[in-house]
Design an enzyme around this catalytic site. Structure first.
Site, mmCIF file in Angstrom:
data_model
loop_
_atom_site.group_PDB
_atom_site.id
_atom_site.type_symbol
_atom_site.label_atom_id
_atom_site.label_comp_id
_atom_site.label_asym_id
_atom_site.label_seq_id
_atom_site.Cartn_x
_atom_site.Cartn_y
_atom_site.Cartn_z
ATOM 1 N N ARG A 72 -36.632 16.414 17.342
ATOM 2 C CA ARG A 72 -36.772 15.210 16.517
ATOM 3 C C ARG A 72 -38.057 15.187 15.707
ATOM 4 O O ARG A 72 -38.038 14.791 14.547
ATOM 5 C CB ARG A 72 -36.648 13.958 17.371
ATOM 6 C CG ARG A 72 -37.597 13.907 18.536
ATOM 7 C CD ARG A 72 -37.374 12.647 19.337
ATOM 8 N NE ARG A 72 -36.024 12.599 19.876
ATOM 9 C CZ ARG A 72 -35.329 11.478 20.039
ATOM 10 N NH1 ARG A 72 -35.850 10.325 19.670
ATOM 11 N NH2 ARG A 72 -34.132 11.506 20.563
ATOM 12 N N THR A 73 -39.157 15.623 16.299
ATOM 13 C CA THR A 73 -40.407 15.587 15.540
ATOM 14 C C THR A 73 -40.347 16.575 14.385
ATOM 15 O O THR A 73 -40.761 16.281 13.266
ATOM 16 C CB THR A 73 -41.604 15.892 16.455
ATOM 17 O OG1 THR A 73 -41.593 14.971 17.539
ATOM 18 C CG2 THR A 73 -42.912 15.761 15.713
ATOM 19 N N LYS A 100 -50.800 33.963 24.182
ATOM 20 C CA LYS A 100 -52.113 34.406 24.636
ATOM 21 C C LYS A 100 -52.821 35.229 23.575
ATOM 22 O O LYS A 100 -52.280 35.574 22.552
ATOM 23 C CB LYS A 100 -51.930 35.256 25.906
ATOM 24 C CG LYS A 100 -51.471 34.432 27.091
ATOM 25 C CD LYS A 100 -52.620 34.217 28.041
ATOM 26 C CE LYS A 100 -52.206 33.285 29.172
ATOM 27 N NZ LYS A 100 -53.340 32.889 29.965
#
Lengths: 327, 405
Positions: A72-73, A100
């Site tokens: 949604r974001t 990393k």
């Protein structure tokens, strides 16, 4: 005879929001938050019209770099950028491959070399967005970093509350659930507190951050007491993996003790607004009958405000690059 | 070998600082204070500056001669946490010779095989090969049974055990101490009591075994209270600290500066103040650098993913002199913390200016101003949490075993 003072918007625009990035609510003053909320109002109207398009950001490139899964974001930022006419590109980085080593910095340098005009970043580690922002030449919008901040969510929540309640200052707002792991909670504590609300956090003691009171809130471990008289009840998503971490014994117990049911909601103010950043765990932190109560729930409206709020942020942060007068 | 006469300085010896010089012959100190300068002696004019014993740095993670020399460190007690843990005789033998001639490395034997915290390593054989003690490494030994056996076994060999005091269950994957700073930054944090909990258990095991134990770093009020009380009761326990926990609190982590990611993590201001008090009242025995140079691949990461540790060797002395200037401790006490106490605790040569002692000496201009700069450090990496801090105190000469370096 002295010359008439120039219009403040034209000459002093950059003073209204003198920030290069939007990395968090921390560091924003009340006038800056209110400026962004005011800017969003125009986009609500546009988004409700038939032709949902404005070309003022045409030609600019927006990269959405999401190092953590999101639907949604990401969608909200993508629609916001497109409605302003930007070329929007999404980068889904599988967290396993870009986690990393130098890779995060290298990714930032790579993205930067593609000359974007704004980068929207979500990352699972607190502080990671700032790390990237320090390495790029364009504005960076934090779409959520670890447990740290999710500023556009807090802004859209404040906008939703202001439109429904007419104000934020003076309201009693209860933020309920897994506050410990929530960037939404942190940004909202800062934003709503800065705007003058009386903010409470409510949750099991294992899910409240240590010394959270030092952020200017009142903490409750008793859900009923925390809801008493609240004008806004903001529920947080309970991550399923918290069960494995031993933070709460079971979903069943969590719902019984901290789930928002119609009976529970009766303890809040009679016209209390119910909010949730989504996605919801129905039957765990919130009962469906509450979530779907159109008179009380502002949940779909939060999503709508999200697009407008993000349009405002994208517009404001790119003004200097676009040479908007006063910026 | 000819003699070396250092004249006209302020000599830190015998619990005082007094005008005078030091005469060195055949690698040993032959005179202190005023003495007849032999005709064949080379002379150094100390110019009124400090003449102090070389620093013995307890618990470094890397052999970094350039940084040690710059910091006045003549002997380094090496932690077993190397790319291959120091849990075998050959590794100890190699480490012993690795820093010569600039710096003498005194390795610590890994307490358990592979530092896994389960099976005892061959600490007896490693001691014969030159290990000056044994250490649990970066981690705590969670199994109390293993820890008890370690202490009694090492104690019988006359070895001091060095423990890392953080209860593993409470600390978990935390990278910060519970408090406002960690909460605002959204960092996984553990209660400061994780340290005292570990110390309490280890002290009970010292009571059980009677074996000597040293905590490489203690950083909280509660843990230091426990050690203060244990010393009062005569337990053979000592503890150390680095300048970081004396001078910085958790607010220094602001902006996610990974150079401040340390193990144990930075504490609250109240705990920092308690550390200063414990340094002043003698509860803390040793001031060490915790030298752990880490390059960008370990530090240019999000805070939670960064490796802990700081490059501390070349700033240890200057920051220590700052504690003297602040009035926290007196000058002779500083060199007790840096040199004499480490030598005594781990049975090492040097550590004091006295006739007959190993001539490991440093000549210091205690007022010389400079600014700590990450980019200008000579260490293998510049990960200092003190980047940008103005300090005073520079090494003018370093003499190792009577030889000028």
């Amino acid at each position: 005879m002295p010359a008439a003072p120039p219009s403040s918007e034209e000459t002093f625009g950059a003073l209204l929001f003198p920030h290069r990035h939007l990395l968090g609510i921390a560091g924003l003053g009340p006038h800056e938050i209110l400026f962004l909320l005011d800017e969003a109002e125009q986009w609500i109207a546009l988004n409700r019209g038939a032709a949902k398009h404005d070309n003022r950001l045409a030609g600019l490139t927006q990269i959405n770099a999401f190092f953590e899964n999101s639907t949604r974001t990401l969608l909200s930022f993508e629609i916001a950028g497109k409605r302003l006419g930007m070329d929007v590109v999404n980068m889904h980085a599988a967290t396993s491959s870009v986690k990393k080593g130098e890779t995060l910095i290298d990714t930032a340098i790579t993205l930067n070399a593609m000359r974007p005009d704004v980068i929207v970043i979500r990352h699972e580690a607190s502080g990671a967005v700032q790390l990237i922002a320090d390495k790029v030449d364009c504005p960076v919008l934090n779409a959520g970093d670890g447990r740290h901040e999710h500023p556009t969510q807090a802004l859209l929540d404040a906008l939703t509350i202001r439109r429904r309640k007419g104000r934020v200052a003076g309201l009693t707002i209860a933020i309920c659930g897994d506050v410990l792991h929530s960037r939404v909670a942190r940004s909202n504590i800062l934003a709503l507190g800065t705007l003058g609300a009386d903010v409470r956090v409510v949750g099991p003691p294992t899910l409240l951050p240590p010394q959270v009171e030092r952020m200017g809130v009142t903490a409750f471990t008793d859900f009923d007491a925390g809801l008493e008289g609240a004008d806004v009840v903001m529920m947080l998503r309970l991550q399923r993996e918290r069960m494995a971490g031993g933070f709460v014994p079971s979903e069943r117990e969590y719902h019984a003790l901290y789930g928002l049911t119609p009976e529970r909601l009766a303890r809040a103010a009679p016209d209390a607004l119910v909010m949730h950043p989504g996605p919801m765990n129905r039957g765990i932190e919130i009962a469906s009958s509450v979530a779907d109560d159109l008179n009380r729930s502002a949940i779909p409206e939060q999503v709508e405000m999200g697009v407008a709020m993000r349009m405002a942020c994208l517009d404001v942060l790119t003004r200097a690059r676009r040479g908007v007068a006063g910026w | 070998m000819s003699a070396l006469a250092i004249l006209g300085g302020q000599v830190v010896a015998g619990g005082t600082v007094a005008p005078g010089g030091v005469l060195v012959r055949d690698g040993l100190i032959a005179g202190v204070g005023t003495f007849a300068v032999p005709d064949d002696a080379e002379t150094i004019d100390a110019g009124g500056k400090l003449i102090a014993p070389g620093i013995i740095d307890v618990g470094v993670f890397a052999i970094d001669p350039a940084a040690f020399s710059a910091g006045g460190i003549t002997r380094a007690v090496l932690m077993p946490d190397q790319s291959q843990p120091l849990d075998a005789v050959a590794l100890i033998q190699h480490a012993v010779t690795a820093g010569k001639p600039d710096v003498w490395v005194h390795p610590l034997a890994a307490a358990t095989q592979g530092l896994k915290g389960t099976d005892l390593a061959e600490i007896g054989l490693m001691a014969r090969a030159g290990a000056c003690g044994t250490a649990t490494g970066r981690g705590w030994i969670a199994d109390s049974g293993v820890m008890q056996r370690l202490l009694s076994y090492a104690g019988a060999l006359g070895l001091v055990t060095i423990s890392h005091a953080e209860d593993a269950g409470l600390a978990g994957s935390a990278v910060a101490t519970n408090g406002e700073a960690a909460t605002r930054m959204g960092l996984p944090a553990a209660p400061a009591e994780a340290e005292a909990l570990a110390v309490a258990r280890d002290l009970l095991l010292v009571e059980v075994t009677g074996a000597p134990l040293h905590f490489r770093q203690l950083t909280t009020a509660r843990a230091l209270d426990l050690v203060r009380d244990a010393k009062r009761r005569g337990l053979p326990v000592t503890c150390g600290i680095t300048p970081a926990h004396l001078l910085l609190s958790d607010v220094a982590m602001g902006d996610f500066r990974t150079f401040t990611r340390l193990s144990p993590p930075l504490r609250s201001e109240d705990d920092r103040q308690a550390c200063l008090r414990a340094l002043a009242d003698g509860t803390i025995d040793i001031l060490c650098s915790g030298h752990d140079p880490r390059g960008p691949e370990a530090k240019r990461l999000p805070f939670v993913d960064a490796e802990p540790g700081m490059a501390g060797a070349e700033t240890l002395l200057s920051l220590g002199l700052g504690l003297v200037r602040d009035g926290t401790i007196a000058m002779p006490r500083l060199f007790d913390l840096l040199s004499a106490a480490p030598a005594k605790r781990f049975g090492l040569p040097g550590g004091a200016i006295a006739v007959g002692a190993e001539a490991d000496l440093i000549l210091i201009d205690p007022e010389a101003p400079w600014r700590i700069s990450s980019e200008k450090m000579v260490a293998q990496a510049g990960n200092t949490p003190f980047d940008g801090l103005p300090v005073q105190g520079r090494i003018n000469h370093l003499i190792k075993g009577g030889v000028r370096l």
